[in-house]
Scaffold this motif. Structure first.
Motif, mmCIF file in Angstrom:
data_model
loop_
_atom_site.group_PDB
_atom_site.id
_atom_site.type_symbol
_atom_site.label_atom_id
_atom_site.label_comp_id
_atom_site.label_asym_id
_atom_site.label_seq_id
_atom_site.Cartn_x
_atom_site.Cartn_y
_atom_site.Cartn_z
ATOM 1 N N ALA A 1 12.189 2.033 7.780
ATOM 2 C CA ALA A 1 13.564 2.453 7.684
ATOM 3 C C ALA A 1 14.101 2.091 6.535
ATOM 4 C CB ALA A 1 15.137 2.717 8.994
ATOM 5 N N ASN A 2 13.921 1.010 5.681
ATOM 6 C CA ASN A 2 14.533 0.268 4.342
ATOM 7 C C ASN A 2 13.348 0.582 3.273
ATOM 8 O OD1 ASN A 2 15.913 -1.802 6.280
ATOM 9 N ND2 ASN A 2 14.405 -2.856 6.688
ATOM 10 N N MET A 3 12.356 1.652 3.912
ATOM 11 C CA MET A 3 11.698 2.360 2.399
ATOM 12 C C MET A 3 12.459 3.599 2.012
ATOM 13 S SD MET A 3 7.683 1.302 2.287
ATOM 14 C CE MET A 3 7.914 0.898 0.457
ATOM 15 N N THR A 4 12.412 4.293 0.586
ATOM 16 C CA THR A 4 12.998 5.704 0.107
ATOM 17 C C THR A 4 11.801 5.960 -0.503
ATOM 18 O OG1 THR A 4 14.192 4.115 -1.176
ATOM 19 C CG2 THR A 4 15.348 4.251 0.608
ATOM 20 N N MET A 5 11.498 5.682 -0.830
ATOM 21 C CA MET A 5 9.996 6.002 -1.626
ATOM 22 C C MET A 5 9.026 6.884 -1.343
ATOM 23 S SD MET A 5 9.937 4.593 -5.344
ATOM 24 C CE MET A 5 8.330 5.151 -5.794
ATOM 25 N N PRO A 6 8.475 6.810 -0.352
ATOM 26 C CA PRO A 6 7.892 8.101 0.739
ATOM 27 C C PRO A 6 9.297 9.654 0.396
ATOM 28 C CG PRO A 6 7.594 5.647 1.635
ATOM 29 C CD PRO A 6 8.813 5.468 0.779
ATOM 30 N N GLN A 7 9.867 8.844 1.352
ATOM 31 C CA GLN A 7 10.862 10.397 1.339
ATOM 32 C C GLN A 7 11.059 11.292 -0.118
ATOM 33 O OE1 GLN A 7 10.971 7.612 2.809
ATOM 34 N NE2 GLN A 7 11.971 6.970 4.829
ATOM 35 N N THR A 8 11.571 10.431 -0.716
ATOM 36 C CA THR A 8 11.994 10.551 -2.519
ATOM 37 C C THR A 8 10.479 11.105 -2.599
ATOM 38 O OG1 THR A 8 13.175 8.461 -2.414
ATOM 39 C CG2 THR A 8 12.790 10.279 -4.611
ATOM 40 N N ALA A 9 9.304 10.627 -2.773
ATOM 41 C CA ALA A 9 8.596 11.637 -3.477
ATOM 42 C C ALA A 9 7.908 12.968 -2.923
ATOM 43 C CB ALA A 9 6.778 10.243 -2.838
ATOM 44 N N LEU A 10 8.115 12.770 -1.247
ATOM 45 C CA LEU A 10 7.452 13.908 -1.329
ATOM 46 C C LEU A 10 8.791 15.384 -0.668
ATOM 47 C CD1 LEU A 10 5.487 15.606 1.676
ATOM 48 C CD2 LEU A 10 7.279 14.089 3.227
ATOM 49 N N TYR B 1 1.143 -1.038 -0.015
ATOM 50 C CA TYR B 1 0.004 -0.393 0.101
ATOM 51 C C TYR B 1 0.738 0.894 -0.133
ATOM 52 C CZ TYR B 1 -3.277 4.006 1.245
ATOM 53 O OH TYR B 1 -4.313 3.825 1.451
ATOM 54 N N VAL B 2 1.587 1.311 0.824
ATOM 55 C CA VAL B 2 2.980 2.467 0.780
ATOM 56 C C VAL B 2 3.346 2.671 -0.315
ATOM 57 C CG1 VAL B 2 4.860 2.990 1.937
ATOM 58 C CG2 VAL B 2 3.369 2.527 3.302
ATOM 59 N N LEU B 3 3.877 1.482 -1.313
ATOM 60 C CA LEU B 3 5.445 1.403 -1.946
ATOM 61 C C LEU B 3 4.013 2.129 -3.489
ATOM 62 C CD1 LEU B 3 7.323 0.665 -2.772
ATOM 63 C CD2 LEU B 3 7.071 -1.275 -4.428
ATOM 64 N N ALA B 4 2.516 1.624 -3.359
ATOM 65 C CA ALA B 4 1.622 2.222 -4.471
ATOM 66 C C ALA B 4 1.401 4.187 -4.239
ATOM 67 C CB ALA B 4 0.476 1.312 -4.741
ATOM 68 N N LEU B 5 1.212 4.127 -2.836
ATOM 69 C CA LEU B 5 0.164 5.857 -1.962
ATOM 70 C C LEU B 5 1.771 6.527 -2.382
ATOM 71 C CD1 LEU B 5 -1.405 6.969 -1.430
ATOM 72 C CD2 LEU B 5 -0.494 6.582 1.218
ATOM 73 N N SER B 6 3.202 5.740 -2.606
ATOM 74 C CA SER B 6 4.585 6.837 -2.870
ATOM 75 C C SER B 6 4.448 6.534 -4.226
ATOM 76 C CB SER B 6 5.374 6.662 -1.857
ATOM 77 O OG SER B 6 5.773 5.255 -1.583
ATOM 78 N N SER B 7 3.989 5.933 -5.345
ATOM 79 C CA SER B 7 4.489 6.046 -6.445
ATOM 80 C C SER B 7 3.164 6.757 -7.341
ATOM 81 C CB SER B 7 4.590 4.300 -7.005
ATOM 82 O OG SER B 7 5.583 3.971 -6.832
ATOM 83 N N ARG B 8 1.930 7.119 -6.818
ATOM 84 C CA ARG B 8 1.198 7.541 -6.959
ATOM 85 C C ARG B 8 1.232 9.059 -6.825
ATOM 86 N NH1 ARG B 8 -5.479 7.175 -4.636
ATOM 87 N NH2 ARG B 8 -4.243 8.413 -3.489
ATOM 88 N N ALA B 9 2.228 9.147 -5.616
ATOM 89 C CA ALA B 9 2.907 10.532 -5.528
ATOM 90 C C ALA B 9 3.335 11.167 -6.599
ATOM 91 C CB ALA B 9 3.060 10.577 -4.217
#
Length: 967
Positions: A669-678, A631-639
């Motif tokens: 801590a193992n995710m970077t997509m949300p930080q990159t998107a924001l 869900y987080v991966l899809a949400l940050s990709s949509r961002a």
């Protein structure tokens, strides 16, 4: 044994010296009732009075204002998955056949059932995943808190299983401002079953530790006065306190024994105290057995092994008739060996003393006999296996059958630690069992992936048949991903695939064909993760015919192949055709991999409608299964997609929401997509400082080795540095990005258009020649990819580094291409750069037209940094425009906008919380802030205030004409 006064362990003695601790517990309960959640850890050695204090607390007036769930963990069941949870929730009767009708299990709470069911069956085709069960239990607790404040009181938590502790940790991390109190009682000298999980709970900031200290001499004197009818000398109390260490249980036994012997509580009785000493419990148990028939000891030992059981089962284990069992229980209760209020021994200290009298060898035989008895009477496999685990030595064949069955049951309830505990014992007897190693690795994949990889490597070495080896290799490859072992995964999968292709021939039967597809898909996915392996898999699969996509595995492999082709800069038309085929509804279920990868391919090809639809499907699938990572991966990709479309407020909402969700997860801590998107959105909103601070907190190990996320991360860092005025660092980061993309063989011009960004920086710093080679490279890639966005970026990059009218012509070409693309953010920038070029070329009137267009569009997009830059240049060109200010909606944080949008569409607070994996209280807090910022007082007003034009259809660029004021 006499009246209450003469029983030192009776009700009137239980709170001697503990009134302060009881008051503290009461205070924490009152705070919970007021909506301030908390955790109390009650610690102390065995017999110090933890259980007595808990009973007094449970009977207090404050607890009558709360829903009280009280459970006790046992040593025998310490490894059972969710055993502690069932001890807490068992009294609710949620698994008695009417669970489907219970309001407590509505919505997401229904996912808690695998944890609550005493004996989960095998009706489901797959084992329960751990996260959905944790999520379901959270909502079960939330449903209880709707009815009123909730207290969870768990005694002997040192014996609590790891899954239950992980859930308590999960709950507490989401418990801000909830009416919740968790009380855990721990024996300090006992090694916890799950020390790391317990330590994580205790480390939470809301934790209060209550250590029960030994009784003082004054407390001992008070207890002694409850036992002896004559005055108690201070010296007698001091000596008793010293011998017993101030332990209430030991002291009560000592005082009772001394009174039974007729010892006076004065100076003359002091020497008798030392004779009984600190081992009074064990000595009193032995003395009891020495003066009673042997069947009394046998019954006590059977009860110590089985616990709370009926007389028939106790008698069967002890070899004693049921009538004699009742008689023995009466004798044991009279001697205070049995508890007065339940058919079990009085205390674990007493249990240990009883078991000690049996001897190790006899106890091992008795436990094996108990396991057989429980199996014969139809008890759940896990309950039987827990007795087997306590039998020393290598498990016998029948025991291994029980352990395997228990492991399967634990796996079906989403309890990997318990699964592993059972299977490790089987592995002791069957070290070369491939099925056991494979199942054990599956259980450990989430909680200890390195150990899972080791087990699978051994399993592969023990397997010679390639068809049997293939699914193990697939499991091995997917397990290697989280521990960054892609090279090993690719090597193993390649070897197996080569052997399987050779063995099945050019026309495999359907079963072999599906097996081949599974191995190929795993090889593609694992090989695509890191730059070190992506070339090898790309070359192999470039020669493979396109699968028809008739099965889920074929769809998955087609999705990976399509993305590889797109990232390699192949045909955009072919990319769109294949991605649409993957997403077409033809009765084939799609997994999140297929949806997410297809969305990326469509985004690269300017098909953002299809990309957003695929991401929405992925998010719905993730919500249904509580797969929060997907869900987080899809949400940050949509961002990121929405950012490219110029829908900055919506992109901000998605990005910030995804970041808020992972903030509650230990794997975040193992995710970077949300930080990159924001960070990407924040830069365009004029907040590069926040963006850089956010990116600086990314701590994923070896991030530079990843093929996909590393380059987006680098691009965001470069853009933040440039926005902060550090062109040199920004250019260096972009050049590093280009080198890394080349190393990985990623040649799509719009995946991460570092070359266009580098051109803008070099042009702004009057160093256009530094970017010429990069621009030529990017322009050639764009010509081959041949989408409006790619061609527009190429024209833009060449235009900014080309002086005079030639540059203006190229930028005009960029505006034309980008206005026909979905890349609204890039189009706005092209208008801005064209206006600036016209101004430099001495045409202020034309410049003002484009600069005003850029300012208006940027403001409508929410790209405030671009809007302010365009306005500044417009004013310099002699134009007039009011200051660029944020609207009230722009004042909302991303998560506030998400919550407000859902509320405006009619979703209730609970529905919003469940869909976003947050608490109801979090939703309420965000809505309160939304109402304040927007100046509204109720939900019905949100729709009109939040209304903004929808994202335009990229194939119908009428929005450009409308913005220009043309029909």
């Amino acid at each position: 044994m006499g009246d209450e006064r003469t029983t030192a362990s009776g009700p009137s003695s239980t709170l001697v010296g503990r009134t302060g601790e009881l008051a503290a517990l009461t205070g924490h309960a009152e705070s919970a009732i007021a909506g301030r959640s908390g955790l109390v850890l009650l610690t102390g050695p065995a017999g110090i009075g933890k259980t007595s204090l808990l009973r007094a607390f449970l009977g207090s007036d404050v607890c009558r204002k709360m829903t009280m769930l009280h459970g006790t963990c046992g040593e025998v069941a310490s490894g059972t998955g969710y055993g502690g949870v069932r001890a807490l929730f068992g009294a609710l009767g949620l698994t008695d056949g009417t669970a489907g009708e219970s309001a407590l299990l509505r919505g997401s709470a229904a996912r808690a059932l695998p944890a609550l069911t005493p004996d989960p069956g095998h009706d489901e085709p797959y084992a329960a995943a751990a996260y959905p069960v944790l999520h379901g239990l959270y909502w079960l607790a939330a449903n209880l808190m709707v009815q009123g404040p909730l207290a969870l009181v768990l005694d002997d938590v040192h014996w609590c299983d790891e899954r239950s502790l992980r859930w308590i940790d999960f709950l507490l991390r989401r418990a801000d401002h909830l009416p919740l109190l968790v009380v855990l009682a721990q024996r300090t000298e006992a090694e916890p079953t799950a020390p790391a999980a317990l330590a994580d709970i205790v480390a939470q900031p809301r934790t209060a530790v209550l250590r029960l200290d030994p009784l003082t001499d004054t407390d001992v004197g008070e207890m002694a006065r409850l036992v002896f009818p004559t005055p108690v000398a201070p010296s007698f109390a001091e000596r008793a306190a010293a011998v017993c260490g101030g332990n209430p249980l030991t002291l009560a036994r000592l005082l009772r024994e001394l009174r039974a012997k007729g010892v006076p509580p004065d100076e003359h009785g002091i020497r008798e105290i030392a004779e009984v000493g600190q081992h009074v419990v064990a000595l009193s148990v032995r003395a009891l057995f020495d003066h009673r028939p042997g069947w009394v000891r046998d019954v006590a030992t059977a009860i110590a092994v089985l616990g709370d059981e009926d007389a028939g089962h106790i008698g069967a284990l002890a070899g004693v008739p049921a009538a004699r069992v009742e008689e023995a229980v009466a004798l044991l209760r009279d001697a205070e060996v049995m508890a007065p209020d339940r058919p079990d021994l009085a205390h674990d200290v007493v249990r240990s003393a009883v078991l000690e009298t049996a001897g190790a060898a006899a106890l091992a035989v008795l436990r094996a006999k108990a396991a057989l008895l429980l199996s014969d009477i139809g008890r759940p496999a896990e309950e039987v296996a827990n007795q087997v685990l306590l039998v020393p030595g290598t498990p016998e064949p029948w025991m291994r059958v029980v352990l395997r069955e228990a492991a399967s049951r634990a796996e079906h309830r989403g309890a990997p630690e318990a699964t592993a505990r059972y299977l490790y014992r089987v592995l002791e007897a069957e070290p070369d069992s491939v099925p056991v190693r494979v199942q054990l690795a599956r259980a450990l994949a989430e909680i200890n992936p390195l150990e899972a990889v080791r087990l699978l490597e051994h399993a592969l070495s023990l397997t010679s048949d390639v068809r049997a080896k293939a699914p193990i290799a697939v499991q091995y490859g997917m397990t290697c991903l989280p521990v960054q072992r892609s090279r090993s995964a690719v090597r193993v999968l390649t070897e197996v695939l080569d052997a399987l292709e050779a063995g099945t021939g050019p026309e495999p039967d359907p079963q072999d064909a599906e097996l081949l597809t599974l191995v190929r898909s795993a090889l593609l996915i694992t090989g695509s993760d890191e730059k070190a392996t992506i070339d090898a898999v790309r070359e192999r699969f470039a020669r493979m015919p396109e699968p028809p996509g008739d099965t889920p595995a074929q769809r998955q492999i087609l999705a990976v192949m399509t993305l590889h082709s797109a990232l390699g800069g192949g045909s955009a038309e072919s990319t769109v055709r294949r991605a649409r085929h993957i997403l077409s509804s033809s009765g084939v279920a799609l997994d999140n991999w297929s949806l997410l990868l297809s969305s990326v391919s469509l985004t690269l090809a300017d098909e953002t409608d299809g990309a957003l639809e695929a991401l929405d499907r992925s998010m719905r699938l993730s919500q249904e299964s509580a797969a929060v990572w997907s869900y987080v991966l899809a949400l940050s990709s949509r961002a990121l997609v929405l950012h490219g479309l110029g829908a900055m407020p919506d992109a901000l909402a998605d990005a910030q929401t995804s970041l808020e969700i992972i903030g509650e997860e230990r794997w975040g801590a193992n995710m970077t997509m949300p930080q990159t998107a924001l960070a990407t959105v924040l830069i365009d909103r004029g907040e590069p400082e926040r963006a850089e601070e956010l990116l600086a907190r990314v701590t994923r190990p070896n991030i530079e080795g990843f093929a996909m996320e590393y380059h987006s991360y680098l691009m965001a860092r470069a853009r933040a540095r440039w926005a902060l005025g550090d062109g040199d660092t920004a250019l260096r980061l972009l050049l590093d990005c280009g080198s890394s993309l080349a190393e990985a063989g990623l040649a799509n011009p719009v995946f991460v258009p570092w070359w266009a960004e580098a051109a803008c920086i070099c042009a702004a710093e009057k160093r256009p020649d530094r970017a010429r080679d990069a621009v030529d490279h990017g322009a050639e890639l764009a010509r081959r990819w041949n989408t409006p966005r790619a061609l527009g970026l190429a024209a833009l990059a060449r235009g900014v580094i080309t002086p005079g009218r030639s540059g203006v012509e190229l930028l005009t070409e960029a505006v034309d291409h980008l206005s026909a693309s979905p890349a609204r953010a890039e189009y706005v920038r092209a208008e801005l750069l064209l206006g600036g070029a016209l101004l430099e070329a001495g045409d202020p009137r034309a410049a003002r037209e484009h600069l005003r267009m850029a300012a208006d569009l940027a403001q409508s997009c929410g790209a405030l940094a671009l809007a302010r830059d365009a306005r500044r240049r417009l004013v310099a060109a002699g134009g007039r425009m009011r200051e660029i200010t944020a609207s009230p909606v722009d004042l909302l944080t991303g998560t506030e906008r998400t919550v407000a949008g859902l509320a405006a569409r009619g979703a209730g607070n609970r529905e919003i919380a469940e869909s976003l994996f947050v608490t109801v209280r979090t939703v309420e807090t965000h809505l309160t802030s939304v109402y304040r910022k927007l100046g509204v007082s109720q939900r019905t007003e949100l729709g009109s205030v939040l209304h903004t034009p929808s994202v335009p259809d990229p194939r119908a660029p009428a929005w450009v004409s409308a913005a220009r004021g043309r029909p």
